[in-house]
Design a protein around this motif. Structure first.
Motif, PDB file in Angstrom:
ATOM      1  N   GLU A  68       0.804  -1.226   0.000  1.00  0.00           N
ATOM      2  CA  GLU A  68       0.000   0.000   0.000  1.00  0.00           C
ATOM      3  C   GLU A  68       0.832   1.269   0.000  1.00  0.00           C
ATOM      4  OE1 GLU A  68      -2.969   0.608   3.078  1.00  0.00           O
ATOM      5  OE2 GLU A  68      -3.664   2.404   2.021  1.00  0.00           O
ATOM      6  N   ASP A  84      -0.658  -5.162   3.045  1.00  0.00           N
ATOM      7  CA  ASP A  84      -1.149  -3.983   3.761  1.00  0.00           C
ATOM      8  C   ASP A  84      -0.474  -4.018   5.130  1.00  0.00           C
ATOM      9  OD1 ASP A  84      -2.449  -1.883   4.907  1.00  0.00           O
ATOM     10  OD2 ASP A  84      -4.402  -2.383   4.049  1.00  0.00           O
ATOM     11  N   LEU A  86      -0.581  -2.088   7.625  1.00  0.00           N
ATOM     12  CA  LEU A  86      -1.467  -1.699   8.733  1.00  0.00           C
ATOM     13  C   LEU A  86      -2.844  -1.460   8.133  1.00  0.00           C
ATOM     14  CD1 LEU A  86      -2.497  -0.622  11.410  1.00  0.00           C
ATOM     15  CD2 LEU A  86      -1.021   1.364  11.163  1.00  0.00           C
ATOM     16  N   ASP A  87      -3.732  -2.431   8.293  1.00  0.00           N
ATOM     17  CA  ASP A  87      -5.101  -2.255   7.818  1.00  0.00           C
ATOM     18  C   ASP A  87      -5.924  -1.791   9.016  1.00  0.00           C
ATOM     19  OD1 ASP A  87      -7.176  -2.546   5.754  1.00  0.00           O
ATOM     20  OD2 ASP A  87      -8.009  -3.950   7.204  1.00  0.00           O
ATOM     21  N   GLY A  88      -6.435  -0.560   8.898  1.00  0.00           N
ATOM     22  CA  GLY A  88      -7.148   0.049  10.025  1.00  0.00           C
ATOM     23  C   GLY A  88      -6.332   1.206  10.586  1.00  0.00           C
ATOM     24  N   THR A  89      -5.707   1.974   9.696  1.00  0.00           N
ATOM     25  CA  THR A  89      -4.846   3.069  10.165  1.00  0.00           C
ATOM     26  C   THR A  89      -5.628   4.111  10.964  1.00  0.00           C
ATOM     27  OG1 THR A  89      -3.281   2.756   8.374  1.00  0.00           O
ATOM     28  CG2 THR A  89      -3.247   4.893   9.409  1.00  0.00           C
ATOM     29  N   PHE A 157     -16.802   2.129   4.636  1.00  0.00           N
ATOM     30  CA  PHE A 157     -17.016   3.217   3.690  1.00  0.00           C
ATOM     31  C   PHE A 157     -15.656   3.718   3.228  1.00  0.00           C
ATOM     32  CE2 PHE A 157     -20.778   3.326   6.441  1.00  0.00           C
ATOM     33  CZ  PHE A 157     -21.763   3.170   5.479  1.00  0.00           C
ATOM     34  N   GLN A 159     -12.633   6.190   1.820  1.00  0.00           N
ATOM     35  CA  GLN A 159     -12.115   7.438   2.400  1.00  0.00           C
ATOM     36  C   GLN A 159     -12.807   8.675   1.822  1.00  0.00           C
ATOM     37  OE1 GLN A 159     -10.160   6.998   4.840  1.00  0.00           O
ATOM     38  NE2 GLN A 159      -9.034   5.105   4.515  1.00  0.00           N
ATOM     39  N   ARG A 184     -19.476  -1.501  11.609  1.00  0.00           N
ATOM     40  CA  ARG A 184     -18.504  -0.836  10.730  1.00  0.00           C
ATOM     41  C   ARG A 184     -17.204  -0.839  11.540  1.00  0.00           C
ATOM     42  NH1 ARG A 184     -14.709   1.306   7.942  1.00  0.00           N
ATOM     43  NH2 ARG A 184     -15.001   3.313   6.908  1.00  0.00           N
ATOM     44  N   GLY A 186     -13.730  -0.757  10.491  1.00  0.00           N
ATOM     45  CA  GLY A 186     -12.540   0.019  10.128  1.00  0.00           C
ATOM     46  C   GLY A 186     -11.352  -0.823   9.687  1.00  0.00           C
ATOM     47  N   SER A 187     -11.534  -2.146   9.572  1.00  0.00           N
ATOM     48  CA  SER A 187     -10.472  -2.997   9.017  1.00  0.00           C
ATOM     49  C   SER A 187     -11.106  -4.032   8.103  1.00  0.00           C
ATOM     50  CB  SER A 187      -9.676  -3.696  10.127  1.00  0.00           C
ATOM     51  OG  SER A 187      -8.890  -4.736   9.563  1.00  0.00           O
ATOM     52  N   SER A 188     -11.014  -3.789   6.800  1.00  0.00           N
ATOM     53  CA  SER A 188     -11.649  -4.718   5.849  1.00  0.00           C
ATOM     54  C   SER A 188     -10.996  -6.098   5.901  1.00  0.00           C
ATOM     55  CB  SER A 188     -11.592  -4.150   4.435  1.00  0.00           C
ATOM     56  OG  SER A 188     -10.276  -3.795   4.126  1.00  0.00           O
ATOM     57  N   GLU A 205     -18.346  -3.978   0.787  1.00  0.00           N
ATOM     58  CA  GLU A 205     -17.751  -2.634   0.714  1.00  0.00           C
ATOM     59  C   GLU A 205     -17.500  -2.280  -0.738  1.00  0.00           C
ATOM     60  OE1 GLU A 205     -14.759  -1.658   3.660  1.00  0.00           O
ATOM     61  OE2 GLU A 205     -14.254   0.217   2.625  1.00  0.00           O
ATOM     62  N   LEU A 208     -12.590  -0.746  -2.639  1.00  0.00           N
ATOM     63  CA  LEU A 208     -11.435  -1.286  -1.917  1.00  0.00           C
ATOM     64  C   LEU A 208     -10.245  -1.424  -2.854  1.00  0.00           C
ATOM     65  CD1 LEU A 208     -13.098  -3.907   0.430  1.00  0.00           C
ATOM     66  CD2 LEU A 208     -12.014  -1.761   1.070  1.00  0.00           C
ATOM     67  N   ASP A 212      -6.475  -4.577   0.462  1.00  0.00           N
ATOM     68  CA  ASP A 212      -7.550  -4.692   1.459  1.00  0.00           C
ATOM     69  C   ASP A 212      -8.215  -6.070   1.420  1.00  0.00           C
ATOM     70  OD1 ASP A 212      -7.409  -1.982   2.391  1.00  0.00           O
ATOM     71  OD2 ASP A 212      -8.481  -1.340   0.589  1.00  0.00           O
TER      72      ASP A 212
HETATM   73  C1  IPD Z   1      -9.015   0.840   5.178  1.00  0.00           C
HETATM   74  C2  IPD Z   1      -9.747  -0.197   6.004  1.00  0.00           C
HETATM   75  C3  IPD Z   1     -11.212   0.162   6.151  1.00  0.00           C
HETATM   76  C4  IPD Z   1     -11.880   0.367   4.801  1.00  0.00           C
HETATM   77  C5  IPD Z   1     -11.118   1.400   3.987  1.00  0.00           C
HETATM   78  C6  IPD Z   1      -9.674   0.974   3.823  1.00  0.00           C
HETATM   79  P1  IPD Z   1      -6.385   1.259   5.647  1.00  0.00           P
HETATM   80  O1  IPD Z   1      -7.658   0.448   4.982  1.00  0.00           O
HETATM   81  O2  IPD Z   1      -9.656  -1.475   5.428  1.00  0.00           O
HETATM   82  O3  IPD Z   1     -11.942  -0.849   6.816  1.00  0.00           O
HETATM   83  O4  IPD Z   1     -13.199   0.808   5.025  1.00  0.00           O
HETATM   84  O5  IPD Z   1     -11.745   1.484   2.721  1.00  0.00           O
HETATM   85  O6  IPD Z   1      -8.991   1.958   3.085  1.00  0.00           O
HETATM   86  O7  IPD Z   1      -6.320   2.576   4.899  1.00  0.00           O
HETATM   87  O8  IPD Z   1      -6.663   1.427   7.075  1.00  0.00           O
HETATM   88  O9  IPD Z   1      -5.261   0.356   5.312  1.00  0.00           O
END
Ligand code: IPD
Ligand code: CA
Ligand code: CA
Length: 259
Positions: A68, A84, A86-89, A157, A159, A184, A186-188, A205, A208, A212
């Motif tokens: 990423e 990725d 860090l998924d859920g930054t 959702f 960004q 919801r 925050g980490s797909s 979602e 993506l 993700d």
């Molecule tokens: C995000 C997460 C989040 C999703 C966003 C992604 P990131 O990845 O997976 O759940 O809703 O669309 O961008 O930016 O934290 O690696």
């Protein structure tokens, strides 16, 4: 537990090393920069990515790496690692403890290895194509929920939701009216792994990126789940849309999303 192949072994080690970086990073305030209005990146994303890439390239110097934060190299190799760090930054920056590291390996366009590591709960999800899905070495399978009324779903959702919502809110409303509840997280990546482990019954979602869904999509499939785009067609990690389910709910969710 399935035997660790060299690929899986490297993916697990790299994900755990990066997970350690994420966890230790929580002791210092993160250095945050903005990629655009809402999309964050921290010094920890970058350091975790460097550590993963260093381990993979040492062992497999000829493989491609798509990551990423852009530190990987592409040479048109048959093997491509999709990362990725860090998924859920956004969760991470706010100290909301729901995030993970994701490391996947694609061979000639098919995912063959997927690893996701949640360093807070010390949960390691892994799968190799054809060998099942595992959580901390124990096999996992999707839930058996068969009615939308009883289903716990999760979504995310993109960004740009504030400026370009498209029909995301319409879909959210439509699905919410048909299921038990929608989360919801925050980490797909963890969303896909939680459907794989039967903790959630489905996930959708829009917009993506490959990192993700790369590892999580294989873990989901190997746990017996189904994944497609919103038309029910074969899923590609390069698609924007994802609908993942325990399989039994898939048709119902497809018609809830695109009636
Ligand atoms: C995000 C997460 C989040 C999703 C966003 C992604 P990131 O990845 O997976 O759940 O809703 O669309 O961008 O930016 O934290 O690696
Ligand atoms: Ca991500
Ligand atoms: Ca990320």
């Amino acid at each position: 537990m399935s035997t660790l192949t060299p690929y899986l072994n490297v993916a697990v080690r790299a994900a755990k090393t990066a997970g350690g970086i994420l966890k230790r990073g929580l002791t210092q305030p993160p250095q945050v920069s903005y990629k655009d209005d809402t999309s964050l990146v921290t010094d920890v994303d970058i350091r975790a990515e460097q550590a993963i890439i260093a381990q993979i390239s040492r062992r497999f110097p000829d493989h491609d790496i798509l990551s990423e934060e852009g530190q990987g190299k592409q040479r048109c190799a048959s093997y491509r690692w999709i990362i990725d760090p860090l998924d859920g930054t956004t969760n991470y920056v706010h100290r909301f403890p729901f995030f993970c590291v994701s490391v996947g390996l694609e061979y000639r366009g098919r995912m063959v290895v997927g690893v996701a590591y949640d360093p807070i709960r010390r949960e390691l999800f892994h799968a190799e194509r054809g060998s099942g899905a595992y959580l901390n070495g124990q096999p996992i399978v999707v839930s058996s929920v068969g009615h939308l009324d009883h289903a716990l779903l999760v979504t995310g959702f993109s960004q740009d939701i504030r400026t370009r919502p498209g029909n995301a809110f319409t879909v959210f409303q439509r699905v919410s009216r048909k299921v038990q509840a929608v989360r919801r997280s925050g980490s797909s990546v963890l969303d896909l792994c939680y459907v794989a482990a039967g903790r959630l019954d489905g996930f959708w979602e829009m917009k993506l990126k490959p990192w993700d869904t790369a590892a999580g999509s294989l873990i989901l499939i190997e746990a017996g789940g189904r994944i497609s785009n919103f038309s029910g067609k074969r899923f590609s990690i390069y698609d924007l849309e994802v609908l993942a389910s325990n399989r039994r709910l898939h048709a119902g969710l497809l018609s809830a999303i695109s009636p």
